[in-house]
Design an enzyme around this catalytic site. Sequence first.
Site, short mmCIF file in Angstrom:
data_model
loop_
_atom_site.label_atom_id
_atom_site.label_comp_id
_atom_site.label_asym_id
_atom_site.label_seq_id
_atom_site.Cartn_x
_atom_site.Cartn_y
_atom_site.Cartn_z
CB SER A 144 -25.29 41.53 31.05
OG SER A 144 -24.79 40.76 29.99
CG ASP B 144 -29.22 43.05 24.38
OD1 ASP B 144 -28.14 42.79 23.84
OD2 ASP B 144 -29.39 43.03 25.62
CG HIS C 95 -25.93 44.05 26.30
ND1 HIS C 95 -26.89 43.16 26.73
CD2 HIS C 95 -24.83 43.81 27.05
CE1 HIS C 95 -26.38 42.41 27.67
NE2 HIS C 95 -25.13 42.78 27.90
#
Length: 254
Positions: free
Chosen positions: A146, A200, A232
């Site tokens: 991320s 995601d 995610h």
Amino acid sequence: MDLITTVPTKSIALLTITLGTTIFFVLFLQPRTFSPNPDSMARSFILWLHGLGDSGPANEPIKTLFTSSEFRNTIWKFPSAPSNPVTCNYGSVMPSWFDIHEIPVTADSPKDENGVLKAVQNVHAMIDKEVAAGTNPKNIFVCGFSQGGALTLASVLLYPRTLGGGAVFSGWVPFNLTMIERMSDDAKKTPILWSHGVVDRTVLFEAGQAGPPFLEQAGVSCEFKAYPGLAHSISNEELRYLESWIKTRLQSSS
């Protein structure tokens, strides 16, 4: 098995999803095949950069997945981001490498280039320390999830030497095309592995898809892997592939 977290408000979305994600996968280890000649492998270094609101220690179980003997001389480092106010979470202070302006992150989201460059300096200092300790730069791998994935990309592309590789998980390009001018020819030789979940909703798949065209313009090699059904988070499948990907690039001591 994939870990999917649903949260009710935008203000806590990215923070909630990143916390504890990687620890989950340690429970699903499979028996591994060991290679016969570990002593021929030189020292290597893997630097893992966590996501927004997470911490380095929370991600340390990742290294237990790398059971191949090639990693017996590997040094791992899991640093924690400093606490900073984050715009997408209404100014709340939390562990954050740089500012994130909005969630979900899209291919066109505003970029905190100054914050990214400051964080890159800290990552480079960690790499420089390892090089000074005698590690071949081509045995140094920077990986991140991320926000940590975005920082991974910036760090390897702006490092003055060729590294073993950079692995981006559910990340995005954290700066504009003008930054290509700051990339050295040696940095452009560092291979990139980019993995992204198709569903995601925090860092949109389109943000990941924007990575390879950007890297192509910069003259950087990138392998992009899409994971259908993955939100995610990081899956065992992604980490198993990362282990294999790094193994093929490790330099021997001879």
